[in-house]
Design an enzyme around this catalytic site. Structure first.
Site, PDB file in Angstrom:
ATOM      1  N   ILE A  12       0.951  -1.292   0.063  1.00 25.30           N
ATOM      2  CA  ILE A  12      -0.050   0.205  -0.118  1.00 25.30           C
ATOM      3  C   ILE A  12       0.945   1.304  -0.042  1.00 25.30           C
ATOM      4  O   ILE A  12       0.389   2.298  -0.643  1.00 25.30           O
ATOM      5  CB  ILE A  12      -0.985  -0.059   1.220  1.00 25.30           C
ATOM      6  CG1 ILE A  12      -1.681  -1.320   1.301  1.00 25.30           C
ATOM      7  CG2 ILE A  12      -1.906   1.225   1.184  1.00 25.30           C
ATOM      8  CD1 ILE A  12      -2.605  -1.674   2.448  1.00 25.30           C
ATOM      9  N   ASN A  35      10.025  -6.760   4.758  1.00 27.20           N
ATOM     10  CA  ASN A  35       9.046  -7.189   3.993  1.00 27.20           C
ATOM     11  C   ASN A  35       8.526  -6.571   2.865  1.00 27.20           C
ATOM     12  O   ASN A  35       7.539  -6.359   2.331  1.00 27.20           O
ATOM     13  CB  ASN A  35       7.621  -7.393   5.180  1.00 27.20           C
ATOM     14  CG  ASN A  35       6.461  -8.665   4.441  1.00 27.20           C
ATOM     15  OD1 ASN A  35       7.125  -9.316   3.694  1.00 27.20           O
ATOM     16  ND2 ASN A  35       5.368  -8.117   4.579  1.00 27.20           N
ATOM     17  N   SER A 124      -7.015  -0.936  10.693  1.00 23.02           N
ATOM     18  CA  SER A 124      -7.743  -2.046   9.724  1.00 23.02           C
ATOM     19  C   SER A 124      -8.941  -2.163  10.530  1.00 23.02           C
ATOM     20  O   SER A 124      -9.294  -1.927  11.513  1.00 23.02           O
ATOM     21  CB  SER A 124      -6.686  -3.147  10.273  1.00 23.02           C
ATOM     22  OG  SER A 124      -7.470  -4.362   9.738  1.00 23.02           O
ATOM     23  N   ALA A 125      -9.730  -2.634   9.389  1.00 27.14           N
ATOM     24  CA  ALA A 125     -11.297  -3.006   9.698  1.00 27.14           C
ATOM     25  C   ALA A 125     -11.177  -4.206  10.801  1.00 27.14           C
ATOM     26  O   ALA A 125     -12.224  -4.425  11.256  1.00 27.14           O
ATOM     27  CB  ALA A 125     -11.749  -3.708   8.513  1.00 27.14           C
ATOM     28  N   THR A 126     -10.177  -4.986  10.999  1.00 25.65           N
ATOM     29  CA  THR A 126     -10.238  -5.897  11.981  1.00 25.65           C
ATOM     30  C   THR A 126     -10.511  -5.235  13.446  1.00 25.65           C
ATOM     31  O   THR A 126     -10.884  -6.278  14.041  1.00 25.65           O
ATOM     32  CB  THR A 126      -8.660  -6.377  11.830  1.00 25.65           C
ATOM     33  OG1 THR A 126      -8.638  -7.788  12.737  1.00 25.65           O
ATOM     34  CG2 THR A 126      -7.662  -5.523  12.773  1.00 25.65           C
ATOM     35  N   TYR A 148      -2.040  -9.104  16.523  1.00 29.24           N
ATOM     36  CA  TYR A 148      -2.045  -8.173  15.219  1.00 29.24           C
ATOM     37  C   TYR A 148      -3.256  -7.097  15.433  1.00 29.24           C
ATOM     38  O   TYR A 148      -2.969  -5.905  15.529  1.00 29.24           O
ATOM     39  CB  TYR A 148      -2.112  -8.950  14.090  1.00 29.24           C
ATOM     40  CG  TYR A 148      -2.588  -7.907  12.701  1.00 29.24           C
ATOM     41  CD1 TYR A 148      -1.802  -6.915  12.420  1.00 29.24           C
ATOM     42  CD2 TYR A 148      -3.871  -7.785  12.329  1.00 29.24           C
ATOM     43  CE1 TYR A 148      -2.331  -5.930  11.274  1.00 29.24           C
ATOM     44  CE2 TYR A 148      -4.260  -7.028  11.303  1.00 29.24           C
ATOM     45  CZ  TYR A 148      -3.386  -6.147  10.807  1.00 29.24           C
ATOM     46  OH  TYR A 148      -3.801  -5.137   9.882  1.00 29.24           O
ATOM     47  N   LYS A 152      -3.312  -2.944  16.349  1.00 31.21           N
ATOM     48  CA  LYS A 152      -3.955  -1.614  15.462  1.00 31.21           C
ATOM     49  C   LYS A 152      -4.765  -0.775  16.337  1.00 31.21           C
ATOM     50  O   LYS A 152      -5.101   0.265  16.460  1.00 31.21           O
ATOM     51  CB  LYS A 152      -4.543  -2.399  14.424  1.00 31.21           C
ATOM     52  CG  LYS A 152      -3.870  -2.800  13.383  1.00 31.21           C
ATOM     53  CD  LYS A 152      -2.889  -1.813  12.551  1.00 31.21           C
ATOM     54  CE  LYS A 152      -2.193  -2.278  11.564  1.00 31.21           C
ATOM     55  NZ  LYS A 152      -1.197  -1.295  10.861  1.00 31.21           N
ATOM     56  N   GLY A 293     -10.882 -17.884  13.281  1.00 28.44           N
ATOM     57  CA  GLY A 293     -10.566 -16.551  13.465  1.00 28.44           C
ATOM     58  C   GLY A 293     -11.412 -15.691  12.330  1.00 28.44           C
ATOM     59  O   GLY A 293     -11.560 -14.435  12.752  1.00 28.44           O
TER      60      GLY A 293
HETATM   61  N1  UFG Z   1      -9.780 -16.864   1.887  1.00 30.98           N
HETATM   62  C1  UFG Z   1      -9.907 -18.272   1.402  1.00 30.98           C
HETATM   63  N2  UFG Z   1      -8.908 -19.182   1.073  1.00 30.98           N
HETATM   64  C2  UFG Z   1      -7.549 -18.492   0.997  1.00 30.98           C
HETATM   65  C3  UFG Z   1      -7.462 -17.218   1.714  1.00 30.98           C
HETATM   66  C4  UFG Z   1      -8.549 -16.676   2.022  1.00 30.98           C
HETATM   67  O1  UFG Z   1     -11.034 -19.018   1.550  1.00 30.98           O
HETATM   68  O2  UFG Z   1      -6.421 -19.323   0.929  1.00 30.98           O
HETATM   69  C5  UFG Z   1     -10.903 -16.436   2.253  1.00 30.98           C
HETATM   70  C6  UFG Z   1     -11.105 -16.135   3.893  1.00 30.98           C
HETATM   71  O3  UFG Z   1     -11.877 -17.214   4.656  1.00 30.98           O
HETATM   72  C7  UFG Z   1     -12.021 -14.789   3.905  1.00 30.98           C
HETATM   73  C8  UFG Z   1     -11.518 -14.236   2.423  1.00 30.98           C
HETATM   74  O4  UFG Z   1     -10.964 -15.024   1.712  1.00 30.98           O
HETATM   75  O5  UFG Z   1     -13.396 -15.200   3.707  1.00 30.98           O
HETATM   76  C9  UFG Z   1     -10.771 -12.898   2.617  1.00 30.98           C
HETATM   77  O6  UFG Z   1      -9.393 -13.513   3.500  1.00 30.98           O
HETATM   78  P1  UFG Z   1      -8.193 -12.778   3.570  1.00 30.98           P
HETATM   79  O7  UFG Z   1      -7.246 -13.460   4.280  1.00 30.98           O
HETATM   80  O8  UFG Z   1      -7.895 -12.245   2.097  1.00 30.98           O
HETATM   81  O9  UFG Z   1      -8.709 -11.364   4.380  1.00 30.98           O
HETATM   82  P2  UFG Z   1      -9.193 -11.238   5.868  1.00 30.98           P
HETATM   83  O10 UFG Z   1     -10.696 -10.611   5.687  1.00 30.98           O
HETATM   84  O11 UFG Z   1      -9.168 -12.559   6.520  1.00 30.98           O
HETATM   85  O12 UFG Z   1      -8.049 -10.319   6.321  1.00 30.98           O
HETATM   86  C10 UFG Z   1      -8.146  -8.941   5.907  1.00 30.98           C
HETATM   87  C11 UFG Z   1      -6.387  -8.599   6.414  1.00 30.98           C
HETATM   88  C12 UFG Z   1      -6.176  -8.552   7.746  1.00 30.98           C
HETATM   89  C13 UFG Z   1      -7.175  -8.074   8.436  1.00 30.98           C
HETATM   90  C14 UFG Z   1      -8.671  -8.272   8.184  1.00 30.98           C
HETATM   91  C15 UFG Z   1      -9.810  -7.462   9.087  1.00 30.98           C
HETATM   92  O13 UFG Z   1      -5.236  -9.439   5.756  1.00 30.98           O
HETATM   93  O14 UFG Z   1      -5.022  -7.889   8.010  1.00 30.98           O
HETATM   94  O15 UFG Z   1      -8.734  -8.199   6.445  1.00 30.98           O
HETATM   95  O16 UFG Z   1      -9.578  -6.186   8.523  1.00 30.98           O
HETATM   96  F1  UFG Z   1      -7.053  -8.033   9.657  1.00 30.98           F
END
Ligand code: UFG
Length: 338
Positions: A12, A35, A124-126, A148, A152, A293
């Site tokens: 970003i 990273n 983050s929206a987390t 993490y 935030k 999670g």
């Molecule tokens: N997913 C899969 N397979 C994968 C990876 C992800 O099915 O291999 C699904 C997840 O279950 C979720 C969606 O795709 O439903 C998005 O997953 P991501 O890992 O891409 O993103 P997240 O929403 O879990 O996490 C992101 C950021 C985090 C942050 C979070 C909430 O990566 O840093 O949003 O803001 F904490």
């Protein structure tokens, strides 16, 4: 303006540095490259036709930061640098607290010592966790469910306290939803190390044959197709949100929070199909168990950013998939290619 960007060589960060340079701002990036790659900044310079200055240092390094502030005299800071993998944060929580909180302290102290009073922070929206139902507004309850996310959430509170104690300090907290996509040139994009945690980089590697198939984490959520719903925002739109927040801080004191998302949730399978459309390649996938999670749905109410910043996301997930496909096809090994 003169803008110091921590973590400016990352995903970003690099897109935001490009937008800053294109708008005529001067930029100094502080990044330890733990990273990220300096090649991203070389490519940003090539795209912008001008360079950002660069200091390779960890933001916790007070002496390096002091020298950077003394030499550059920034008007504002954008703070991207941080550790960001949810799973990893549960394994090495102290590293997350040390790096993410420590860098914020060093930065705020350097700002105070060098008369710099504006900061935009990558949150983050987390922080919305599962405390309420989406769409989340900035006033929805916050908390976090992993180290993490707690960093935030804590940094947001630290910034609010710092702003309350110092009438000169202006703070913008930006809560990102799910950043995806790449610059349309195909020159910069996300370059995850190892096996990607996030959906789109993983799908992109399946499309190029680097991985066999996607594991879809659960299809029994209470969502239209049973897979998780997220708010995927194009990284170029996200970068523009940072410039809008900086503009706002120029005219307003105090502490502010904005969601940066589209407000338009998409499922995992929507993303798979959008990427198939963009790439012309079928994406094999298998439904597996839910990932611990994960929440069923997370998406933004974007009213406040629209009203106050005059900002809104413009690019579709289809465009993001096309841009990611271009980046991935032209740079199969990311920045390591050059
Ligand atoms: N997913 C899969 N397979 C994968 C990876 C992800 O099915 O291999 C699904 C997840 O279950 C979720 C969606 O795709 O439903 C998005 O997953 P991501 O890992 O891409 O993103 P997240 O929403 O879990 O996490 C992101 C950021 C985090 C942050 C979070 C909430 O990566 O840093 O949003 O803001 F904490």
């Amino acid at each position: 303006m003169r803008v110091l960007v921590t973590g400016g060589a990352g995903y970003i960060g690099s897109h935001t540095v490009l937008a800053l340079l294109e708008t005529g701002h001067d930029v100094l990036v502080v990044d330890d490259l733990s990273n990220s790659s300096e090649e991203s900044l070389r490519r940003v310079a090539e795209l912008a036709g001008r360079e950002a200055r660069f200091v390779q240092a960890n933001v916790r390094d007070a002496a390096a930061l002091d020298a950077a502030f003394a030499g550059f005299s920034p008007d504002a800071v954008i703070h991207f640098a941080g550790w960001k993998a949810v799973g990893e944060s549960t394994q090495i929580p102290l590293t997350y607290y040390r790096e993410n909180l420590g860098s914020t302290f060093t930065l705020l102290e350097a700002m105070a010592a060098h008369d710099c009073h504006q900061i935009v922070f990558s949150s983050s929206a987390t922080v919305y966790g599962e405390l309420s139902e989406p769409p989340f507004t900035e006033d929805s309850p916050t908390g976090a469910t992993n180290p993490y996310g707690r960093t935030k959430h804590m940094i947001e509170q630290i910034l609010a306290d710092a702003a309350a104690a110092d009438a000169e300090l202006r703070v913008a907290v930006l809560r990102y939803f799910n950043p995806i996509g790449a610059h349309a040139s195909g020159r910069i994009g996300e370059d995850p190390k190892g096996i990607p945690n996030n959906l789109l980089p993983f799908v992109a590697q399946v499309a190029t044959g680097r991985r066999d198939k996607l594991m879809v984490f659960g299809d029994d959520y209470p969502t239209p197709d049973g897979t998780g719903l997220r708010d995927y925002i194009h990284v170029v739109d996200l970068a523009a949100g940072h410039l809008a927040a900086l503009d706002y801080l120029g005219g307003h004191g105090g502490f502010h929070v904005w969601n940066l998302g589209t407000g338009d949730p998409k499922s995992v399978l929507d993303i798979v199909h959008a990427y198939e459309g963009a790439s012309g390649v079928a994406i094999p996938y298998e439904i597996v168990a839910r990932r611990p999670g994960d929440v069923a749905a997370s998406y933004a109410d974007v009213t406040r950013a629209h009203k106050e910043l005059g900002w809104q996301a413009r690019k579709s997930v289809e465009q993001a998939c096309e841009d990611t496909f271009r980046w991935q096809s032209e740079n199969p090994d990311g920045f390591a290619d050059s």
